[in-house]
Motif scaffolding. Structure first.
Motif, PDB file in Angstrom:
ATOM      1  N   LEU A  67       6.263  -7.043   9.651  1.00 43.77           N
ATOM      2  CA  LEU A  67       5.662  -7.850   8.596  1.00 43.77           C
ATOM      3  C   LEU A  67       6.530  -9.082   8.369  1.00 43.77           C
ATOM      4  CD1 LEU A  67       4.825  -4.792   7.909  1.00 43.77           C
ATOM      5  CD2 LEU A  67       4.190  -5.751   5.725  1.00 43.77           C
ATOM      6  N   GLN A  68       5.963 -10.253   8.619  1.00 44.63           N
ATOM      7  CA  GLN A  68       6.648 -11.517   8.383  1.00 44.63           C
ATOM      8  C   GLN A  68       6.208 -11.984   7.000  1.00 44.63           C
ATOM      9  OE1 GLN A  68       8.656 -12.988  10.912  1.00 44.63           O
ATOM     10  NE2 GLN A  68       9.360 -14.316   9.261  1.00 44.63           N
ATOM     11  N   ILE A  69       7.099 -11.861   6.010  1.00 47.80           N
ATOM     12  CA  ILE A  69       6.771 -12.194   4.628  1.00 47.80           C
ATOM     13  C   ILE A  69       6.754 -13.713   4.468  1.00 47.80           C
ATOM     14  CG2 ILE A  69       7.376 -11.809   2.206  1.00 47.80           C
ATOM     15  CD1 ILE A  69       6.815  -9.209   3.719  1.00 47.80           C
ATOM     16  N   PHE A  70       5.708 -14.244   3.804  1.00 46.97           N
ATOM     17  CA  PHE A  70       5.559 -15.688   3.635  1.00 46.97           C
ATOM     18  C   PHE A  70       6.517 -16.256   2.592  1.00 46.97           C
ATOM     19  CE2 PHE A  70       0.952 -14.600   4.750  1.00 46.97           C
ATOM     20  CZ  PHE A  70       1.155 -14.770   6.108  1.00 46.97           C
ATOM     21  N   ASP A  71       6.751 -15.491   1.510  1.00 43.87           N
ATOM     22  CA  ASP A  71       7.564 -15.970   0.393  1.00 43.87           C
ATOM     23  C   ASP A  71       8.716 -14.993   0.165  1.00 43.87           C
ATOM     24  OD1 ASP A  71       8.584 -16.941  -1.985  1.00 43.87           O
ATOM     25  OD2 ASP A  71       6.821 -16.450  -3.184  1.00 43.87           O
ATOM     26  N   LYS A  72       9.958 -15.499   0.134  1.00 47.62           N
ATOM     27  CA  LYS A  72      11.120 -14.630  -0.061  1.00 47.62           C
ATOM     28  C   LYS A  72      11.013 -13.793  -1.332  1.00 47.62           C
ATOM     29  CE  LYS A  72      14.804 -16.927   2.447  1.00 47.62           C
ATOM     30  NZ  LYS A  72      16.116 -17.563   2.372  1.00 47.62           N
ATOM     31  N   GLY A  73      10.383 -14.341  -2.343  1.00 46.60           N
ATOM     32  CA  GLY A  73      10.239 -13.633  -3.614  1.00 46.60           C
ATOM     33  C   GLY A  73       9.348 -12.408  -3.532  1.00 46.60           C
ATOM     34  N   ALA A  74       8.587 -12.273  -2.469  1.00 49.27           N
ATOM     35  CA  ALA A  74       7.653 -11.149  -2.346  1.00 49.27           C
ATOM     36  C   ALA A  74       8.206 -10.010  -1.491  1.00 49.27           C
ATOM     37  CB  ALA A  74       6.343 -11.640  -1.751  1.00 49.27           C
ATOM     38  N   ILE A  75       9.403 -10.172  -0.936  1.00 47.61           N
ATOM     39  CA  ILE A  75       9.948  -9.151  -0.032  1.00 47.61           C
ATOM     40  C   ILE A  75      10.115  -7.815  -0.746  1.00 47.61           C
ATOM     41  CG2 ILE A  75      11.952  -8.479   1.360  1.00 47.61           C
ATOM     42  CD1 ILE A  75      12.321 -11.474   1.981  1.00 47.61           C
ATOM     43  N   GLU A  76      10.797  -7.833  -1.889  1.00 51.03           N
ATOM     44  CA  GLU A  76      11.058  -6.592  -2.611  1.00 51.03           C
ATOM     45  C   GLU A  76       9.765  -5.941  -3.097  1.00 51.03           C
ATOM     46  OE1 GLU A  76      13.458  -5.217  -6.571  1.00 51.03           O
ATOM     47  OE2 GLU A  76      14.307  -6.882  -5.424  1.00 51.03           O
ATOM     48  N   ALA A  77       8.847  -6.750  -3.612  1.00 48.28           N
ATOM     49  CA  ALA A  77       7.572  -6.209  -4.106  1.00 48.28           C
ATOM     50  C   ALA A  77       6.762  -5.592  -2.971  1.00 48.28           C
ATOM     51  CB  ALA A  77       6.762  -7.310  -4.791  1.00 48.28           C
ATOM     52  N   THR A  78       6.800  -6.226  -1.807  1.00 43.18           N
ATOM     53  CA  THR A  78       6.072  -5.706  -0.649  1.00 43.18           C
ATOM     54  C   THR A  78       6.683  -4.382  -0.200  1.00 43.18           C
ATOM     55  OG1 THR A  78       5.591  -7.971   0.048  1.00 43.18           O
ATOM     56  CG2 THR A  78       5.264  -6.242   1.680  1.00 43.18           C
ATOM     57  N   GLU A  79       7.999  -4.333  -0.159  1.00 46.49           N
ATOM     58  CA  GLU A  79       8.687  -3.098   0.236  1.00 46.49           C
ATOM     59  C   GLU A  79       8.328  -1.961  -0.719  1.00 46.49           C
ATOM     60  OE1 GLU A  79      13.206  -1.508   1.227  1.00 46.49           O
ATOM     61  OE2 GLU A  79      12.950  -3.270  -0.056  1.00 46.49           O
ATOM     62  N   LYS A  80       8.358  -2.225  -2.013  1.00 46.80           N
ATOM     63  CA  LYS A  80       8.024  -1.203  -3.017  1.00 46.80           C
ATOM     64  C   LYS A  80       6.573  -0.753  -2.888  1.00 46.80           C
ATOM     65  CE  LYS A  80      11.421  -2.317  -6.552  1.00 46.80           C
ATOM     66  NZ  LYS A  80      11.652  -2.858  -7.903  1.00 46.80           N
ATOM     67  N   ALA A  81       5.667  -1.688  -2.637  1.00 49.14           N
ATOM     68  CA  ALA A  81       4.248  -1.345  -2.501  1.00 49.14           C
ATOM     69  C   ALA A  81       4.030  -0.415  -1.306  1.00 49.14           C
ATOM     70  CB  ALA A  81       3.412  -2.613  -2.352  1.00 49.14           C
ATOM     71  N   ILE A  82       4.739  -0.664  -0.209  1.00 48.46           N
ATOM     72  CA  ILE A  82       4.609   0.196   0.977  1.00 48.46           C
ATOM     73  C   ILE A  82       5.187   1.574   0.686  1.00 48.46           C
ATOM     74  CG2 ILE A  82       5.374   0.532   3.369  1.00 48.46           C
ATOM     75  CD1 ILE A  82       5.267  -2.591   3.615  1.00 48.46           C
ATOM     76  N   LEU A  83       6.333   1.610  -0.007  1.00 44.02           N
ATOM     77  CA  LEU A  83       6.941   2.895  -0.351  1.00 44.02           C
ATOM     78  C   LEU A  83       6.048   3.716  -1.286  1.00 44.02           C
ATOM     79  CD1 LEU A  83      10.664   1.803  -0.845  1.00 44.02           C
ATOM     80  CD2 LEU A  83       9.782   3.327   0.930  1.00 44.02           C
ATOM     81  N   LYS A  84       5.357   3.038  -2.214  1.00 42.09           N
ATOM     82  CA  LYS A  84       4.479   3.727  -3.172  1.00 42.09           C
ATOM     83  C   LYS A  84       3.173   4.197  -2.531  1.00 42.09           C
ATOM     84  CE  LYS A  84       5.830   1.431  -7.455  1.00 42.09           C
ATOM     85  NZ  LYS A  84       5.374   0.505  -8.507  1.00 42.09           N
ATOM     86  N   SER A  85       2.800   3.603  -1.414  1.00 41.09           N
ATOM     87  CA  SER A  85       1.531   3.965  -0.776  1.00 41.09           C
ATOM     88  C   SER A  85       1.580   5.425  -0.329  1.00 41.09           C
ATOM     89  CB  SER A  85       1.241   3.056   0.422  1.00 41.09           C
ATOM     90  OG  SER A  85       2.085   3.401   1.500  1.00 41.09           O
ATOM     91  N   ASP A  86       0.425   5.987  -0.088  1.00 37.78           N
ATOM     92  CA  ASP A  86       0.326   7.396   0.310  1.00 37.78           C
ATOM     93  C   ASP A  86       0.539   7.593   1.811  1.00 37.78           C
ATOM     94  OD1 ASP A  86      -1.938   6.115   1.079  1.00 37.78           O
ATOM     95  OD2 ASP A  86      -3.333   7.628   0.329  1.00 37.78           O
ATOM     96  N   LEU A  87       1.092   6.588   2.482  1.00 37.03           N
ATOM     97  CA  LEU A  87       1.248   6.653   3.937  1.00 37.03           C
ATOM     98  C   LEU A  87       2.539   7.320   4.378  1.00 37.03           C
ATOM     99  CD1 LEU A  87      -0.014   3.068   4.800  1.00 37.03           C
ATOM    100  CD2 LEU A  87      -1.266   5.210   5.039  1.00 37.03           C
ATOM    101  N   GLY A  88       3.502   7.445   3.472  1.00 34.87           N
ATOM    102  CA  GLY A  88       4.773   8.062   3.826  1.00 34.87           C
ATOM    103  C   GLY A  88       5.601   7.220   4.784  1.00 34.87           C
ATOM    104  N   LEU A  89       5.538   5.900   4.629  1.00 34.82           N
ATOM    105  CA  LEU A  89       6.268   4.988   5.511  1.00 34.82           C
ATOM    106  C   LEU A  89       7.461   4.388   4.780  1.00 34.82           C
ATOM    107  CD1 LEU A  89       3.225   3.100   7.039  1.00 34.82           C
ATOM    108  CD2 LEU A  89       4.505   4.980   8.054  1.00 34.82           C
ATOM    109  N   THR A  90       8.541   4.135   5.523  1.00 36.15           N
ATOM    110  CA  THR A  90       9.737   3.537   4.952  1.00 36.15           C
ATOM    111  C   THR A  90      10.063   2.254   5.702  1.00 36.15           C
ATOM    112  OG1 THR A  90      10.549   5.765   4.503  1.00 36.15           O
ATOM    113  CG2 THR A  90      12.133   3.972   4.304  1.00 36.15           C
ATOM    114  N   PRO A  91       9.896   1.113   5.033  1.00 37.74           N
ATOM    115  CA  PRO A  91      10.211  -0.167   5.694  1.00 37.74           C
ATOM    116  C   PRO A  91      11.708  -0.458   5.662  1.00 37.74           C
ATOM    117  CG  PRO A  91       9.291  -0.557   3.521  1.00 37.74           C
ATOM    118  CD  PRO A  91       9.293   0.930   3.727  1.00 37.74           C
ATOM    119  N   SER A  92      12.180  -1.191   6.655  1.00 37.62           N
ATOM    120  CA  SER A  92      13.568  -1.677   6.636  1.00 37.62           C
ATOM    121  C   SER A  92      13.512  -3.202   6.585  1.00 37.62           C
ATOM    122  CB  SER A  92      14.327  -1.192   7.866  1.00 37.62           C
ATOM    123  OG  SER A  92      13.735  -1.676   9.047  1.00 37.62           O
ATOM    124  N   VAL A  93      14.352  -3.772   5.725  1.00 35.57           N
ATOM    125  CA  VAL A  93      14.338  -5.216   5.487  1.00 35.57           C
ATOM    126  C   VAL A  93      15.388  -5.907   6.352  1.00 35.57           C
ATOM    127  CG1 VAL A  93      14.565  -7.013   3.736  1.00 35.57           C
ATOM    128  CG2 VAL A  93      13.629  -4.797   3.100  1.00 35.57           C
TER     129      VAL A  93
END
Length: 185
Positions: A67-93
């Motif tokens: 995932l190439q994030i467009f705005d630096k300010g959205a990195i943390e929010a995107t990571e949290k959204a993926i972690l909260k999803s029911d997919l059981g995925l863990t992103p690395s930044v």
């Protein structure tokens, strides 16, 4: 009028099948696919935004999503959204990039996914049958109001049933395809 009812039923059944397909895309297999993240919403400046509007998603090496994030300010929010999803995925930044490596599926997890997929298929079949019921009720109304004859009603009901059978068979085919995909190693 009969043709209009049949066309409407056909279109609604097709939409049900399309919805079923998009639900299946959310069920992950061993391979990475951008559609896996489509339903995730990222809280971006106080507004829930689809992840595709916050980042570009690509597949890297078969089992890794990049995932190439467009705005630096959205990195943390995107990571949290993926972690909260029911997919059981863990992103690395890594800078403005998130990497998600899909773990290999265990046999037990595959069977759980198959149960979920079968449930989705049954829901789609129920929706198709409900559309058939609605169409038949509309036809009966026409017959009751003497706009069509009893013979025309029977022929139209038969056509609606054939349409329903074809759509249910299509759902079964899609289900079999997804089960096969889930069982591949």
């Amino acid at each position: 009028m009969i043709n209009d009812i049949q066309k409407d039923a056909d279109q609604r059944m097709d939409k049900t099948i399309d919805s079923f397909k998009s639900d299946l895309a959310k069920v992950r297999t061993g391979r990475a696919h951008p559609s896996l993240l489509e339903h995730i919403m990222v809280p971006y400046y106080g507004v829930d935004t689809p992840i595709s509007q916050v980042a570009s998603i690509s597949v890297q090496e078969g089992r890794t999503l990049l995932l190439q994030i467009f705005d630096k300010g959205a990195i943390e929010a995107t990571e949290k959204a993926i972690l909260k999803s029911d997919l059981g995925l863990t992103p690395s930044v890594a800078g403005q990039v998130l990497r998600i490596t899909l773990p290999p599926l265990t046999e037990e997890r595959r069977k759980e996914f198959i149960k979920v997929v079968k449930g989705e298929a049954e829901n789609a079949k129920v929706a198709v049958r409900n559309i058939r019921r609605d169409a038949n009720n509309s036809l009966k109304e026409l017959e009751k109001e003497k706009e069509i004859s009893e013979d025309e009603l029977r022929r139209a009901e038969d056509l609606i049933q054939k349409l329903t059978d074809a759509k249910v068979a299509r759902i079964d085919d899609i289900l079999a395809e997804k089960e096969k995909e889930l069982m591949e190693i």
